[in-house]
Scaffold this active site. Structure first.
Site, PDB file in Angstrom:
ATOM      1  N   ASP A  31       0.841  -1.196   0.000  1.00  0.00           N
ATOM      2  CA  ASP A  31       0.000   0.000   0.000  1.00  0.00           C
ATOM      3  C   ASP A  31       0.882   1.253   0.000  1.00  0.00           C
ATOM      4  OD1 ASP A  31      -3.195   0.576   0.989  1.00  0.00           O
ATOM      5  OD2 ASP A  31      -1.753   2.216   1.220  1.00  0.00           O
ATOM      6  N   GLU A  96     -11.935   3.770  -1.361  1.00  0.00           N
ATOM      7  CA  GLU A  96     -11.371   4.838  -2.208  1.00  0.00           C
ATOM      8  C   GLU A  96     -11.154   4.372  -3.638  1.00  0.00           C
ATOM      9  OE1 GLU A  96      -7.664   6.084  -0.502  1.00  0.00           O
ATOM     10  OE2 GLU A  96      -8.604   6.600   1.404  1.00  0.00           O
ATOM     11  N   HIS A 101     -10.298  -4.993  -3.259  1.00  0.00           N
ATOM     12  CA  HIS A 101      -8.970  -5.317  -2.743  1.00  0.00           C
ATOM     13  C   HIS A 101      -9.064  -5.722  -1.291  1.00  0.00           C
ATOM     14  CE1 HIS A 101      -9.795  -0.987  -2.569  1.00  0.00           C
ATOM     15  NE2 HIS A 101      -9.162  -0.973  -1.408  1.00  0.00           N
ATOM     16  N   MET A 102      -8.191  -6.645  -0.919  1.00  0.00           N
ATOM     17  CA  MET A 102      -8.088  -7.095   0.462  1.00  0.00           C
ATOM     18  C   MET A 102      -6.830  -6.482   1.074  1.00  0.00           C
ATOM     19  SD  MET A 102      -7.437 -10.983   1.746  1.00  0.00           S
ATOM     20  CE  MET A 102      -9.102 -11.635   1.600  1.00  0.00           C
TER      21      MET A 102
HETATM   22  P1  DGP Z   1      -9.699   1.577   0.333  1.00  0.00           P
HETATM   23  O1  DGP Z   1     -10.032   2.729   1.234  1.00  0.00           O
HETATM   24  O2  DGP Z   1     -10.057   0.246   0.961  1.00  0.00           O
HETATM   25  O3  DGP Z   1     -10.267   1.745  -1.068  1.00  0.00           O
HETATM   26  O4  DGP Z   1      -8.119   1.559   0.203  1.00  0.00           O
HETATM   27  C1  DGP Z   1      -7.406   2.014  -0.882  1.00  0.00           C
HETATM   28  C2  DGP Z   1      -5.951   1.864  -0.550  1.00  0.00           C
HETATM   29  O5  DGP Z   1      -5.204   1.980  -1.749  1.00  0.00           O
HETATM   30  C3  DGP Z   1      -5.409   2.937   0.396  1.00  0.00           C
HETATM   31  O6  DGP Z   1      -4.934   2.294   1.593  1.00  0.00           O
HETATM   32  C4  DGP Z   1      -4.260   3.584  -0.351  1.00  0.00           C
HETATM   33  C5  DGP Z   1      -3.975   2.614  -1.484  1.00  0.00           C
HETATM   34  N1  DGP Z   1      -3.571   3.241  -2.726  1.00  0.00           N
HETATM   35  C6  DGP Z   1      -4.224   4.256  -3.374  1.00  0.00           C
HETATM   36  N2  DGP Z   1      -3.569   4.562  -4.502  1.00  0.00           N
HETATM   37  C7  DGP Z   1      -2.485   3.722  -4.577  1.00  0.00           C
HETATM   38  C8  DGP Z   1      -1.441   3.562  -5.529  1.00  0.00           C
HETATM   39  O7  DGP Z   1      -1.353   4.242  -6.562  1.00  0.00           O
HETATM   40  N3  DGP Z   1      -0.515   2.605  -5.262  1.00  0.00           N
HETATM   41  C9  DGP Z   1      -0.572   1.827  -4.136  1.00  0.00           C
HETATM   42  N4  DGP Z   1       0.395   0.922  -3.975  1.00  0.00           N
HETATM   43  N5  DGP Z   1      -1.564   1.952  -3.231  1.00  0.00           N
HETATM   44  C10 DGP Z   1      -2.499   2.891  -3.444  1.00  0.00           C
END
Ligand code: DGP
Length: 118
Positions: A31, A96, A101-102
């Protein structure tokens, strides 16, 4: 044609990410805003926007995500102390990115499940 998501671009290698596992069904990467020492996202390679959109044909892929979570917990050294698997769905859960995703969270005590709960 289906519209790409941030995560489908990572799956296809079109956006950079720290990928820790990939096979024909799922991709796992760190993340970008880690909320614990270990914070990995496991996503189906196929775009499924939310849990509301899963179908019977996704059953094997969704089950596979748990197998991958188990193996990553072991390889990241958090299996024994424990970890949290979390899937947000929709607005009230603050989802978001609309590509299911998990979250695999661990490496420190994570507290109770919901903020503000006693
Ligand atoms: P959620 O709130 O469950 O949709 O979590 C989305 C997660 O995705 C959040 O913890 C940050 C992560 N995230 C957002 N954009 C990116 C990205 O471009 N790359 C990575 N590795 N993670 C991301």
């Amino acid at each position: 044609m289906e519209e790409d998501t941030l995560f489908s671009k990572i799956v296809k290698g079109e956006l950079p990410a720290d990928i820790v596992f990939q096979d024909d069904r799922v991709t796992a990467f760190r993340d970008i805003h880690p909320q614990a020492p270990i914070h990995i996202l496991i996503v189906p390679n196929k775009i499924i926007p939310t849990v509301n959109d899963v179908s019977e044909e996704d059953e094997a892929t969704l089950g596979h995500m748990f197998i991958v979570a188990r193996d990553l917990a072991a390889s990241e050294g958090i299996a024994e102390e424990g970890y949290r698997l979390l899937v947000n769905c929709g607005r009230h859960a603050n989802q978001e990115v609309f590509h299911l995703h998990m979250h695999v969270l661990g490496g420190r005590p994570l507290g109770r499940m919901l903020q503000g709960e006693s």
